[in-house]
Scaffold this motif. Structure first.
Motif, PDB file in Angstrom:
ATOM      1  N   VAL A   7       0.849  -1.185   0.000  1.00  0.00           N
ATOM      2  CA  VAL A   7       0.000   0.000   0.000  1.00  0.00           C
ATOM      3  C   VAL A   7       0.886   1.237   0.000  1.00  0.00           C
ATOM      4  N   ILE A   8       0.612   2.169  -0.925  1.00  0.00           N
ATOM      5  CA  ILE A   8       1.402   3.398  -1.039  1.00  0.00           C
ATOM      6  C   ILE A   8       0.678   4.575  -0.396  1.00  0.00           C
ATOM      7  N   HIS A   9      -0.631   4.714  -0.670  1.00  0.00           N
ATOM      8  CA  HIS A   9      -1.436   5.784  -0.090  1.00  0.00           C
ATOM      9  C   HIS A   9      -2.727   5.197   0.454  1.00  0.00           C
ATOM     10  N   VAL A  46      -1.067   7.524  -8.528  1.00  0.00           N
ATOM     11  CA  VAL A  46      -1.841   8.352  -7.617  1.00  0.00           C
ATOM     12  C   VAL A  46      -0.922   9.060  -6.631  1.00  0.00           C
ATOM     13  N   ALA A  47      -1.129  10.367  -6.484  1.00  0.00           N
ATOM     14  CA  ALA A  47      -0.349  11.162  -5.532  1.00  0.00           C
ATOM     15  C   ALA A  47      -1.046  11.288  -4.195  1.00  0.00           C
ATOM     16  N   ALA A  48      -2.387  11.316  -4.190  1.00  0.00           N
ATOM     17  CA  ALA A  48      -3.145  11.460  -2.945  1.00  0.00           C
ATOM     18  C   ALA A  48      -4.571  10.987  -3.165  1.00  0.00           C
ATOM     19  N   LEU A  49      -5.219  10.614  -2.061  1.00  0.00           N
ATOM     20  CA  LEU A  49      -6.588  10.114  -2.076  1.00  0.00           C
ATOM     21  C   LEU A  49      -7.425  10.877  -1.055  1.00  0.00           C
ATOM     22  N   ALA A  50      -8.748  10.880  -1.255  1.00  0.00           N
ATOM     23  CA  ALA A  50      -9.666  11.446  -0.269  1.00  0.00           C
ATOM     24  C   ALA A  50     -11.009  10.747  -0.412  1.00  0.00           C
ATOM     25  N   VAL A  51     -11.728  10.662   0.712  1.00  0.00           N
ATOM     26  CA  VAL A  51     -13.065  10.073   0.730  1.00  0.00           C
ATOM     27  C   VAL A  51     -14.047  11.156   1.152  1.00  0.00           C
TER      28      VAL A  51
END
Length: 218
Positions: A7-9, A46-51
């Motif tokens: 897992v990276i992010h 992917v550089a960043a994630l958000a929910v």
């Protein structure tokens, strides 16, 4: 993770029931209450994630600056865009190396922080995009918090920034060691920051309509 996939992010919904992961197989994995819901495959780096609060929409920003939104209840569909009353507002923007991504408390605003110290904010109810920049150039924005008209940004440098987005005024205070996580608690007028120096700080702010936003020492 399975079969040595790393897992990276990762990102969580505010209530912790929805989790989204980006792994070394170039997959976005969505889990609900620790149970896998679906995988999105062949996704750009992917550089960043958000929910989104409530966990309906999953947002990802890739290193080329492309922002994509998926509805977790419709895993077979293409990434969606936000719409407002008059037009379709695409969340695609080519920008310099994004580092961080967050929704506001209602899911109507989405903020992206970049390597140049710039924060871009989209609002699904407005046709325009707002830009905010820290005082220190090239201090990458690695943490964000967004609530209504308040925007907080932490960098890998030595600055913690807070804006009133209505007036775009900036408060900048020293934060040695960088700021790796932020949380706004508007009911108590508190900003929580986690620093690279190992400290958790509570900052009390004032953002009344009658005065510019201000921030006290922690």
């Amino acid at each position: 993770t399975e079969n040595a996939v790393r897992v990276i992010h990762c990102a969580f919904s505010p209530d912790g029931t929805v989790e989204v992961l980006w792994n070394t197989n170039h997959e976005i994995c969505v889990l609900s209450n620790a149970v896998k819901v679906f995988n999105l495959t062949n996704v750009s780096a992917v550089a960043a994630l958000a929910v989104e609060p409530g966990g309906t929409n999953i947002a990802a920003v890739s290193y080329d600056g492309l922002i994509s939104l998926w509805n977790r209840f419709q895993p077979g569909t293409r990434p969606v865009t936000w719409t407002n009353d008059t037009s379709t507002a695409s969340l695609s923007s080519r920008m310099e190396f994004p580092l961080s991504l967050c929704f506001d408390e209602t899911g109507t605003q989405l903020a992206v922080g970049t390597t140049s110290g710039k924060v871009t904010v989209w609002n699904r109810n407005a046709p325009h995009v707002a830009f905010f920049r820290t005082n220190a150039a090239h201090e990458g924005i690695i943490s964000l918090a967004l609530h209504s008209n308040l925007l907080a940004a932490g960098s890998w440098g030595t600055n913690l920034s807070l804006w009133d987005t209505r007036a775009t005024n900036l408060v900048s205070l020293p934060a040695p060691g960088g700021t790796y996580a932020l949380h706004l608690e508007p009911a108590q007028k508190l900003l929580l920051s986690a620093g690279g120096d190992g400290r958790l700080c509570l900052w009390r702010y004032d953002a009344s309509n009658a005065a510019p936003v201000s921030l006290d020492s922690p």
